[in-house]
Motif scaffolding. Structure first.
Motif, PDB file in Angstrom:
ATOM      1  N   MET A   1       0.845  -1.196   0.000  1.00 23.66           N
ATOM      2  CA  MET A   1       0.000   0.000   0.000  1.00 23.66           C
ATOM      3  C   MET A   1       0.879   1.245   0.000  1.00 23.66           C
ATOM      4  N   ASP A   2       0.465   2.245  -0.744  1.00 29.60           N
ATOM      5  CA  ASP A   2       1.242   3.473  -0.885  1.00 29.60           C
ATOM      6  C   ASP A   2       0.872   4.456   0.216  1.00 29.60           C
ATOM      7  N   LEU A   3       1.879   4.901   0.993  1.00 23.11           N
ATOM      8  CA  LEU A   3       1.611   5.828   2.092  1.00 23.11           C
ATOM      9  C   LEU A   3       0.958   7.114   1.612  1.00 23.11           C
ATOM     10  N   ARG A   4       1.250   7.545   0.406  1.00 26.83           N
ATOM     11  CA  ARG A   4       0.721   8.808  -0.077  1.00 26.83           C
ATOM     12  C   ARG A   4      -0.786   8.748  -0.284  1.00 26.83           C
ATOM     13  N   ARG A   5      -1.346   7.559  -0.312  1.00 27.08           N
ATOM     14  CA  ARG A   5      -2.775   7.426  -0.544  1.00 27.08           C
ATOM     15  C   ARG A   5      -3.549   7.217   0.752  1.00 27.08           C
ATOM     16  N   LEU A   6      -2.866   7.232   1.903  1.00 26.78           N
ATOM     17  CA  LEU A   6      -3.546   6.957   3.157  1.00 26.78           C
ATOM     18  C   LEU A   6      -4.339   8.147   3.673  1.00 26.78           C
ATOM     19  N   ASP A   7      -4.014   9.336   3.238  1.00 22.89           N
ATOM     20  CA  ASP A   7      -4.647  10.509   3.801  1.00 22.89           C
ATOM     21  C   ASP A   7      -6.046  10.766   3.261  1.00 22.89           C
ATOM     22  N   ASN A   8      -6.443  10.082   2.226  1.00 28.79           N
ATOM     23  CA  ASN A   8      -7.753  10.361   1.658  1.00 28.79           C
ATOM     24  C   ASN A   8      -8.523   9.087   1.372  1.00 28.79           C
ATOM     25  N   LEU A   9      -8.400   8.096   2.274  1.00 31.58           N
ATOM     26  CA  LEU A   9      -9.075   6.835   2.046  1.00 31.58           C
ATOM     27  C   LEU A   9     -10.584   6.997   1.980  1.00 31.58           C
ATOM     28  N   THR A  10     -11.170   7.743   2.932  1.00 33.38           N
ATOM     29  CA  THR A  10     -12.611   7.896   2.944  1.00 33.38           C
ATOM     30  C   THR A  10     -13.095   8.893   1.918  1.00 33.38           C
ATOM     31  N   GLU A  11     -12.160   9.727   1.384  1.00 36.86           N
ATOM     32  CA  GLU A  11     -12.582  10.700   0.384  1.00 36.86           C
ATOM     33  C   GLU A  11     -12.679  10.073  -1.010  1.00 36.86           C
ATOM     34  N   ARG A  12     -12.110   8.870  -1.180  1.00 35.12           N
ATOM     35  CA  ARG A  12     -12.201   8.241  -2.484  1.00 35.12           C
ATOM     36  C   ARG A  12     -13.568   7.579  -2.624  1.00 35.12           C
ATOM     37  N   THR A  13     -14.591   8.399  -2.766  1.00 31.26           N
ATOM     38  CA  THR A  13     -15.965   7.945  -2.855  1.00 31.26           C
ATOM     39  C   THR A  13     -16.428   8.057  -4.303  1.00 31.26           C
ATOM     40  N   PRO A  14     -17.168   7.072  -4.804  1.00 28.36           N
ATOM     41  CA  PRO A  14     -17.694   7.185  -6.166  1.00 28.36           C
ATOM     42  C   PRO A  14     -18.485   8.471  -6.335  1.00 28.36           C
ATOM     43  N   ARG A 117      -2.350   3.028   8.618  1.00 27.78           N
ATOM     44  CA  ARG A 117      -0.910   3.037   8.880  1.00 27.78           C
ATOM     45  C   ARG A 117      -0.501   1.843   9.737  1.00 27.78           C
ATOM     46  N   VAL A 118      -1.340   1.499  10.716  1.00 30.15           N
ATOM     47  CA  VAL A 118      -1.043   0.330  11.545  1.00 30.15           C
ATOM     48  C   VAL A 118      -0.997  -0.925  10.680  1.00 30.15           C
ATOM     49  N   ARG A 119      -1.941  -1.053   9.773  1.00 28.89           N
ATOM     50  CA  ARG A 119      -1.953  -2.226   8.893  1.00 28.89           C
ATOM     51  C   ARG A 119      -0.731  -2.245   7.992  1.00 28.89           C
ATOM     52  N   LEU A 120      -0.332  -1.076   7.523  1.00 24.95           N
ATOM     53  CA  LEU A 120       0.843  -1.005   6.661  1.00 24.95           C
ATOM     54  C   LEU A 120       2.096  -1.409   7.422  1.00 24.95           C
ATOM     55  N   VAL A 121       2.241  -0.890   8.651  1.00 21.65           N
ATOM     56  CA  VAL A 121       3.398  -1.246   9.478  1.00 21.65           C
ATOM     57  C   VAL A 121       3.378  -2.741   9.794  1.00 21.65           C
ATOM     58  N   SER A 122       2.181  -3.274  10.079  1.00 23.96           N
ATOM     59  CA  SER A 122       2.058  -4.700  10.390  1.00 23.96           C
ATOM     60  C   SER A 122       2.448  -5.553   9.197  1.00 23.96           C
ATOM     61  N   GLU A 123       1.996  -5.157   8.009  1.00 19.65           N
ATOM     62  CA  GLU A 123       2.344  -5.904   6.807  1.00 19.65           C
ATOM     63  C   GLU A 123       3.848  -5.840   6.545  1.00 19.65           C
ATOM     64  N   THR A 124       4.440  -4.667   6.758  1.00 24.88           N
ATOM     65  CA  THR A 124       5.881  -4.531   6.569  1.00 24.88           C
ATOM     66  C   THR A 124       6.646  -5.386   7.567  1.00 24.88           C
ATOM     67  N   ALA A 125       6.179  -5.388   8.826  1.00 24.61           N
ATOM     68  CA  ALA A 125       6.840  -6.202   9.850  1.00 24.61           C
ATOM     69  C   ALA A 125       6.735  -7.683   9.511  1.00 24.61           C
ATOM     70  N   GLN A 126       5.604  -8.085   8.972  1.00 26.42           N
ATOM     71  CA  GLN A 126       5.440  -9.487   8.586  1.00 26.42           C
ATOM     72  C   GLN A 126       6.439  -9.881   7.507  1.00 26.42           C
ATOM     73  N   ARG A 127       6.601  -9.007   6.519  1.00 16.56           N
ATOM     74  CA  ARG A 127       7.525  -9.333   5.433  1.00 16.56           C
ATOM     75  C   ARG A 127       8.975  -9.342   5.911  1.00 16.56           C
ATOM     76  N   VAL A 128       9.303  -8.456   6.875  1.00 16.62           N
ATOM     77  CA  VAL A 128      10.660  -8.448   7.404  1.00 16.62           C
ATOM     78  C   VAL A 128      10.909  -9.701   8.248  1.00 16.62           C
ATOM     79  N   LEU A 129       9.924 -10.074   9.063  1.00 18.11           N
ATOM     80  CA  LEU A 129      10.089 -11.224   9.947  1.00 18.11           C
ATOM     81  C   LEU A 129      10.035 -12.536   9.173  1.00 18.11           C
ATOM     82  N   LEU A 130       8.959 -12.726   8.409  1.00 16.77           N
ATOM     83  CA  LEU A 130       8.803 -13.985   7.683  1.00 16.77           C
ATOM     84  C   LEU A 130       9.738 -14.083   6.489  1.00 16.77           C
TER      85      LEU A 130
END
Length: 383
Positions: A1-14, A117-130
């Motif tokens: 996931m791209d960090l630059r797109r996290l600031d407007n997740l709910t604004e991306r409405t059809p 952001r928490v999910r992104l950090v968690s996914e990154t930690a998973q890839r580093v650990l696993l």
């Protein structure tokens, strides 16, 4: 996931979604303007910003709220002399409610960004650990899947790794740490680190299991959270040795972990078994009992399905365990590892109603016809 797109997740409405609250504003305004003087429909205008706040961010909610307030003022102007005081209080109430809706939308949007952001950090930690294996390791084509029981996490105490041991041999571990949360992640990291350091140098699987037991027992004193989790600390693990081609038999050694399935190139599913499973790593009993390695029939085009107990212990709403062998036998034959795990994930979530009670890690390993995966194996040697 791209960090630059996290600031407007709910604004991306059809865009068409905004048409609905705007249409409601127009409909309610016209209906109130033409209705009898003793009928007040304009208080229903609050529905428009409330509906917008349910799917859009604070800026769009504020825009719809401004339109609704303007419509309320328009109705009050058109119907002058008809309940003027009531119209004024209706306007005040709409403004107050609109401000609250915009505020709540802002809070929800902010928490949504934090969760992303928490999910992104968690996914990154998973890839580093696993450090998930590449698609090809030697002649093996590999796919993996990690399903978490917690909605907001991407990592737990399940683990797997694939490493290359010369000459022409791959070794695999899949395991499950007792417990959950950060302590389980720390213990999983210790097991994976020990495997990656020792898998290349031990001559046999029993030697590898004994080396892992020694390392994990030492490391557990440092990483185990005895105060937060005072129970036993151990890790069930399954070790496999996969020689290339016909250079030797495929071996597995179980330290309290479920044996894999072998899915033939013709779709035939075989449940393997360990004749003498050993105690889990870190339990302290393995040196006294020893480790036994079993042979597996595994040829070109066959797929090994390795999994943790979160898969076979997943229950339906009626309390029925997931029937892994029976379900995999119904899948189309000759699936790629990626397609196999997609089918398995969909079938598992359908069985459980979309929720798991425990994490589940899956590893699908297909032995390709000799030469097909050779071009991708060099990078895997460095894992």
């Amino acid at each position: 996931m791209d960090l630059r797109r996290l600031d407007n997740l709910t604004e991306r409405t059809p865009p068409l979604a905004i048409v609905i609250p705007l249409a409601l504003v127009v409909l309610i305004t016209v209906a109130d303007a033409v209705s009898p003087s003793d009928v007040f429909l304009s208080p229903m205008l609050v529905v428009a910003p409330a509906l917008t706040a349910s799917f859009a961010g604070p800026w769009r909610t504020a825009a719809i709220a401004v339109v609704a307030v303007g419509a309320q003022a328009f109705v009050a102007f058109v119907t002058q002399g008809s309940g003027t005081v009531a119209r004024a209080w209706q306007l005040v109430a709409l403004i107050v409610l609109s401000v609250l809706l915009v505020f709540f939308s802002y809070i929800r949007d902010r928490r949504s960004r934090q969760l992303s952001r928490v999910r992104l950090v968690s996914e990154t930690a998973q890839r580093v650990l696993l450090r998930p294996p590449p698609q090809y390791v030697g002649p093996l084509r590999i796919a993996w899947l990690y399903l978490t029981a917690e909605d907001d996490t991407q990592i737990g105490g399940d683990l797997f790794a694939v490493t290359r041991r010369r000459p022409a041999t791959s070794r695999v571990i899949i395991g499950d740490v007792r417990g959950k949360g950060l302590p389980a992640i720390a213990e999983a990291s210790a097991v994976l680190g020990a495997f990656r350091e020792t898998a290349r140098f031990c001559d046999t699987l029993p030697e590898l299991a004994e080396a892992l037991e020694a390392r994990v027992s030492l490391d557990m004193d440092e990483v185990a959270e005895s105060q937060e989790d005072p129970g036993e600390h151990f890790t069930t693990a399954l070790l496999l040795e996969l020689p290339d081609g016909d250079s030797g038999p495929v071996l597995m050694a179980s330290c309290g972990h479920p044996a894999p399935l072998v899915i033939g190139s013709d779709g035939q599913v075989t449940a393997t078994s360990c004749t003498a499973p050993s105690p889990p790593l870190g339990s302290g009993f393995l040196p006294a009992v020893g480790v036994h390695a079993d042979e597996i029939s595994y040829g070109d085009g066959d797929t090994l399905l390795l999994y943790t107990d979160g898969l076979i212990e997943a229950r339906s709403r009626q309390g029925i365990f997931y029937p892994l062998v029976e379900r995999v036998a119904t899948f189309p034959p000759a699936l790629t590892p990626e397609a196999l795990l997609r089918h398995l994930r969909q079938d598992l979530l359908h069985h459980t109603g979309g929720r798991l009670s425990d994490d589940a890690a899956l590893l699908a390993i297909t032995r390709t016809v000799q030469g097909q995966g050779a071009g991708a194996s060099h990078g895997a040697d460095l894992m």
